[in-house]
Design a protein around this motif. Structure first.
Motif, short mmCIF file in Angstrom:
data_model
loop_
_atom_site.label_atom_id
_atom_site.label_comp_id
_atom_site.label_asym_id
_atom_site.label_seq_id
_atom_site.Cartn_x
_atom_site.Cartn_y
_atom_site.Cartn_z
N VAL A 360 0.84 -1.19 0.00
CA VAL A 360 0.00 0.00 0.00
C VAL A 360 0.87 1.24 0.00
N SER A 361 0.49 2.20 -0.84
CA SER A 361 1.18 3.49 -0.88
C SER A 361 0.15 4.56 -1.22
N GLY A 362 -0.02 5.52 -0.30
CA GLY A 362 -0.99 6.58 -0.54
C GLY A 362 -2.39 6.03 -0.67
N ASP A 363 -3.05 6.40 -1.75
CA ASP A 363 -4.44 5.99 -1.97
C ASP A 363 -4.56 4.72 -2.79
N TYR A 364 -3.46 3.97 -2.93
CA TYR A 364 -3.52 2.79 -3.80
C TYR A 364 -2.93 1.56 -3.11
N ALA A 401 6.90 -4.20 -3.83
CA ALA A 401 7.20 -3.08 -2.93
C ALA A 401 7.11 -1.80 -3.74
N ILE A 402 6.75 -0.70 -3.06
CA ILE A 402 6.54 0.58 -3.73
C ILE A 402 7.53 1.61 -3.20
N SER A 403 8.10 2.39 -4.11
CA SER A 403 8.96 3.51 -3.74
C SER A 403 8.61 4.67 -4.66
N GLY A 404 8.01 5.71 -4.09
CA GLY A 404 7.61 6.86 -4.90
C GLY A 404 6.61 6.46 -5.96
N ASN A 405 6.94 6.77 -7.22
CA ASN A 405 6.05 6.45 -8.34
C ASN A 405 6.42 5.14 -9.03
N VAL A 419 8.33 -0.92 -12.48
CA VAL A 419 7.14 -0.43 -13.17
C VAL A 419 6.84 0.99 -12.74
N ASP A 420 6.68 1.87 -13.72
CA ASP A 420 6.28 3.25 -13.46
C ASP A 420 4.76 3.26 -13.21
N VAL A 421 4.37 3.65 -11.97
CA VAL A 421 2.94 3.66 -11.64
C VAL A 421 2.47 5.09 -11.37
N SER A 422 3.16 6.07 -11.95
CA SER A 422 2.74 7.46 -11.76
C SER A 422 1.34 7.69 -12.31
N ASN A 423 0.98 6.93 -13.35
CA ASN A 423 -0.39 6.90 -13.83
C ASN A 423 -0.96 5.53 -13.47
N ALA A 464 18.29 3.99 -6.93
CA ALA A 464 18.35 5.45 -6.88
C ALA A 464 17.79 6.05 -8.17
N GLU A 465 18.11 5.43 -9.30
CA GLU A 465 17.53 5.79 -10.59
C GLU A 465 16.73 4.57 -11.06
N PRO A 466 15.43 4.53 -10.79
CA PRO A 466 14.64 3.32 -11.03
C PRO A 466 14.80 2.73 -12.43
#
Length: 770
Positions: A360-364, A401-405, A419-423, A464-466
Motif C-alpha cells: 500500500v502506498s498513498g491511496d492505492y 514493494a513501492i517507492s515513490g512512483n 514499473v512506473d505507476v505514476s499513472n 536510486a535511478e529506477p
C-alpha cells in the motif's frame, strides 16, 4: 551500579569509569506536545467470538463432555483424553486413559464418564479424581457402539445395526443391558430428553423413540434427511435441532412426536458435524469453523457469526463464555464467545486472479496475482475499493514493494521488474533486473531494494535511478531466503529451512554475515518492531525473537495459530497474521514474552498476505482479492477503547515515527504512560564512523531509568556507558571515547550500542576506524 558524583544546574555528570576521560551530558528539553487529531474507527477484535487456543490430541477426536475445569474427549484409538482447561487459552492434557477399543462417544453423569467404545461396548470410568480416571465397569452391547447419552439411571447407546440399547447404570460398576429397539439402518448417534430419544441413522434420517418405559422403547416416527444424512441432534422443548451433513441446520417440531415436521432451516457453509444448543443460540461445528445461529425464531433461524476452528468440529460443548470444539485430527479447540456481534469487513475488491502479496502506498493498494502480474486498486474510500489498473509482468509475480512512483515486482525466475505507476490506470514496465535464483519477496529501504531469492540468497539492487536499477550486492552463501525486513542498518532474512540470518547492510553493496540463528520452524514472513523480530510460519504460527543484542538474537517464545501463518505485520501492541484458510489472526504482543490471541476474522477464501496502512489492514485474500479490515483499537495502556467516538475524543501520537498517527491515546487512563508507548528516540552516533570518540544522543518524553551499553560484533559487553541511572525528560548526550570498561582502547570494527529506558529498548551501530 555506578553513582553520579557531580550535579550542576546545567549538566548532570556521571563518572562511568575511573579510567574514562569522557563525560555524560544531559541537556534538558521541553516535552513534546501530543496534539495530533484522530478521527477514525477501529475494531475491538477481543470483544467478538474468536479462537484462543488448542491442544492437539494423539488421535482423532469425536465427542467431548465438560465437568468443572476438565474436558473429557473421546480420541479414537487413544481412548479418553482428560484436558485441564483452567486456563482456556492454554488447555493441557493431564491424563490419557486407553480404553479397550476405539472411543467415539462420551457422556457424563455425576462422577462417571460413559464411553461408547466401538466393539468393546460401553465403558464406565470413575472420574472422582479427574487426573487419574479408572475404568470401573463395562458392558458389551450387541453391535459396535458409537454414541451414548445418560438420563437418570439409564444409559442410551447407539449400537449400529442393533439400533438403540438401554443400559441400567444404577450401579455404575455393574452396568446391565435391560432393553432396546432395532432401528432401520444402523444407529450413529442418540439424543435423549424426557421420555423421548432421537436416534440419527445417517442417510436413513431420524427415529423418534418413546422411552417412557426404558425397558421397552418404541419407535414413534421416522423422518428422512432432506438432503444427505443426519449426524447430530439436540432436543430443546418441542423442537429437535438436527444437522443435515450437507444442507445445514434443520429445526423439527415434535410437539406431536408421532408426526414430526420441519419448520425451519438455515444453510450453513461447508459440511456440519457437531451441535450444541444454549438458550436461543445454536453452535454448529462445521468444516474449519464454528457457526453461531440465532434460533429465537425457530421458523427463521439466522447465522450471526462464523469463527475459525481448525479441522471439522465433530462435537461442540459450551461452558461459561467458552466453546470447546472436538476438531477431527486437531484435538481440542477453544473459542472465546465474548459478544455475538458481527465483525465485518470494511470493504473489498475481487481481483481477476488469485492473490499473493500486497503493498500500500498513498491511496492505492498493489496486489500481485502470480501469472497475471499485479493490479492497482484505489483505496481512497476503504469501504469501496476499485480496481483502476494493472500490468501482466513477465514471469510469475510473488512479491511487490513501492517507492515513490515506482513498483518493484519480484517475479521468480524472471527477476525484478521496475514499473512506473505514476499513472495508476496505465502502469508501464521500464526495466528488469536479473538476479541469481528465484526472486520471492522484496523490501525497500532508502535507495536500495533487498531481495529474498530462493536458491539465490540475499540480493541488493540500487534503485536510486529506477529506470537504471542494477544489482550491486549479494550474499549467496545463504540459499533459501523466504522473506526479509530491514531496520537500523541490519537486514533480517527468514530462511526457508528454519533460520534467521542477521546481515550487516551498513554498506549495501557489500552485505556481511553477522549471525545465523536456527529456528525450529519453516518461516514464511518476517516483521520487526522495536527490539523484536516476528516470524510467521506454517508449523509454529508466530515466533518472537529478541534482537536487543542484534549479533546474538534469542527466541523468546512461539504461539500457535489454527492455520498456516503466511504473512505477518506489526503495529504497536499487536501482530496481525495472514493465516491461510483460517483468515486473519490478531495477536496481543504488548508483552512479547507472553503473546496471546486477541481475536480473529474468519475468511473462507483464505489470506496469504497483509499490510497495515493508517487505520486499516489490507489483506490479499486469494480468490476474493483485496479485503479491508480496520485495525485493533488500543490506548496508551494497551486497553481497547469502547468505540470510535471515544477514540476521536482523545489525541494520538506517532509513537514509532513511521509517519502514521497511531491509536495510542494519552489521557484515556490515569495510569502511567508506559515508556514503550512514548516517543523515546535513540539517535545515530555522531560522528559515525568515528576516531577516537563519538556522541550518542537520546530523547525521553518522561523521566525514566536508563542504561546505555556497547557491545562488539560477537555480542560481548564492551562498555557500560550508563548503568541504570535516573534521567529526566528531555534530550541527553553520552560521549564514548572508544575504550572498554577496563580503560583499554578497543580495536577498529563494528560496535552496537543499546539503550534501555523503561520497557523501551533499541540498538544501533557505530564503526570505529583508525
Amino acid at each position: 551500579m555506578r553513582t553520579p558524583v557531580l550535579l550542576s544546574i546545567l549538566l548532570m555528570i556521571f563518572s562511568l569509569n575511573s579510567s574514562a576521560t569522557e563525560t555524560t551530558i544531559w541537556n534538558e528539553k521541553q516535552e513534546d506536545s501530543y496534539e495530533f487529531p484522530l478521527n477514525r474507527s477501529c475494531s475491538n477484535f477481543n470483544e467478538y467470538p474468536h479462537w484462543i487456543g488448542a491442544v492437539n490430541t494423539p488421535g482423532y477426536t469425536y465427542d467431548l463432555e465438560i465437568s468443572g475445569n476438565y474436558v473429557f474427549v473421546s480420541d479414537g484409538t487413544y481412548g479418553l483424553q482428560v484436558i485441564d482447561v483452567t486456563n482456556p487459552g492454554s488447555p493441557e492434557i493431564v491424563y490419557t486413559l486407553n480404553t479397550p477399543d476405539y472411543a467415539q462417544g462420551v457422556a457424563i453423569s455425576g462422577e462417571y464418564v460413559y464411553v461408547a467404545d466401538d466393539d468393546s461396548g460401553l465403558q464406565v470410568v470413575d472420574i472422582s479424581n479427574p487426573i487419574h480416571p479408572v475404568i470401573v465397569g463395562s458392558v458389551l452391547t450387541a453391535e459396535n457402539t458409537t454414541d451414548v447419552e445418560v438420563e437418570g439411571h439409564f444409559a442410551y447407546v447407539a449400537a449400529d445395526l442393533s439400533g438403540l440399547q438401554v443400559v441400567d447404570i444404577s450401579d455404575p460398576t455393574h452396568p446391565i443391558i435391560v432393553g432396546g429397539v432395532e432401528t432401520l439402518d444402523g444407529a450413529d448417534a442418540v439424543e435423549v430428553a424426557g421420555t423421548l430419544a432421537i436416534v440419527s441413522e445417517g442417510t436413513s434420517g431420524l427415529q423418534v423413540i418413546d422411552i417412557s418405559n426404558p425397558l421397552n422403547p418404541e419407535i414413534l416416527a421416522t423422518m428422512n434427511a432432506p438432503v444427505s444424512a443426519y449426524y447430530e441432534t439436540e432436543i430443546e422443548g418441542n423442537f429437535v435441532y438436527a444437522l443435515d451433513f450437507e444442507s445445514g441446520l434443520q429445526i423439527i417440531d415434535i410437539e406431536n412426536p408421532a408426526n414430526p415436521q420441519i419448520v425451519g432451516n438455515v444453510n450453513t457453509p461447508g459440511h456440519v458435524f457437531g451441535l450444541e444448543i444454549v438458550g436461543t443460540f445454536a453452535f454448529i461445528g462445521s468444516y474449519n469453523s464454528l457457526i453461531i445461529v440465532d434460533i429465537s425464531n425457530p421458523e427463521a433461524p439466522e447465522i450471526i457469526e462464523s469463527v475459525v476452528s481448525p479441522s471439522s468440529g465433530n462435537d461442540v460443548n459450551i461452558s461459561g463464555s467458552y466453546a470447546y470444539v472436538a476438531a477431527y485430527g486437531q484435538g481440542l479447540q477453544v473459542i472465546d464467545l465474548a459478544n455475538f456481534q458481527d465483525l465485518k469487513l470494511v470493504g473489498g475488491a475481487v481481483t481477476l486472479s488469485s492473490t499473493g502479496d500486497v503493498a500500500v502506498s498513498g491511496d492505492y493498494a498493489y496486489v500481485v496475482e502470480g501469472g497475471s502480474g499485479f493490479e492497482i486498486i484505489d483505496i481512497s474510500d476503504p469501504a469501496d475499493p476499485k480496481i483502476v489498473g494493472g500490468l501482466d509482468t513477465p514471469g510469475y509475480a510473488t512479491g511487490i514493494a513501492i517507492s515513490g512512483n515506482y513498483a518493484f515486482v519480484a517475479a521468480t525466475t524472471t527477476g525484478v521488474h521496475v514499473v512506473d505507476v505514476s499513472n495508476p490506470e496505465a502502469p508501464e514496465l521500464i526495466a528488469t533486473v536479473n538476479i541469481p535464483g528465484s526472486a520471492s519477496e522484496i523490501t525497500i529501504s532508502g535507495t536500495y531494494a533487498y531481495i529474498a531469492a530462493t536458491y539465490g540468497g540475499f540480493q541488493v539492487i540500487d534503485i536510486a535511478e529506477p529506470e537504471n536499477s542494477e544489482l550491486v550486492g549479494s550474499l549467496s552463501n545463504i540459499r533459501l531466503v523466504q522473506a526479509v525486513c530491514v531496520s537500523n542498518g541490519l537486514a533480517y532474512a527468514a530462511l526457508d529451512y528454519g533460520g534467521l540470518q542477521v546481515i550487516d547492510i551498513s554498506n549495501p553493496e557489500n552485505p556481511l554475515d553477522v549471525y545465523t540463528m536456527e529456528i525450529p520452524c519453516d518461516p514464511m514472513d518476517v516483521a520487526i518492531s522495536g527490539t523484536n523480530v516476528f516470524i510467521s510460519s506454517r508449523s509454529l504460527g508466530l515466533s518472537v525473537i529478541d534482537i536487543s543484542n542484534p549479533v546474538h538474537p534469542t527466541l523468546t517464545c512461539s504461539i500457535g495459530t489454527p492455520g498456516d501463518a503466511y504473512g505477518v505485520a506489526v503495529s504497536w501492541g499487536y501482530a496481525y497474521i495472514a493465516d491461510g484458510y483460517y483468515g486473519l489472526q490478531v495477536i496481543d504482543i504488548q508483552d512479547p514474552a507472553n503473546p496471546f490471541v486477541a481475536g480473529n476474522l474468519y475468511f473462507f477464501d483464505g489470506v496469504r498476505d497483509l499490510v497495515l496502512s493508517g487505520a486499516n489492514i489490507y489483506m490479499a485474500a486469494r480468490e476474493a482479492g483485496l479485503q479491508v479490515m480496520s485495525k485493533q483499537c488500543e490506548d496508551c495502556n494497551g486497553n481497547g477503547l469502547d468505540d470510535a467516538a471515544e477514540i476521536a475524543n482523545h489525541p494520538s501520537i506517532d509513537w514509532n515515527n513511521d509517519g502514521i498517527i497511531d491509536s495510542c491515546q494519552e489521557g484515556v487512563s490515569s495510569a502511567p504512560i508506559p515508556m514503550e508507548a512514548s516517543r523515546v528516540v535513540l539517535h545515530d552516533a555522531t560522528p559515525n564512523p568515528f576516531n577516537p570518540r563519538t556522541t550518542i544522543a537520546f530523547e525521553l518524553p518522561i523521566a525514566a531509568t536508563v542504561s546505555l551499553f556497547v557491545y562488539d560484533i560477537s555480542g560481548r559487553l564492551v562498555r557500560s556507558l550508563v548503568d541504570g541511572e535516573a534521567a529526566n525528560a528531555g534530550r541527553h548526550e553520552v560521549v564514548w571515547n572508544g575504550r572498554s570498561d577496563t580503560g583499554r582502547q578497543v580495536p577498529s570494527g563494528i560496535y552496537f550500542y543499546r539503550l534501555d529506558a523503561g520497557k523501551f529498548s533499541e540498538s544501533k551501530r557505530a564503526v570505529l576506524l583508525k
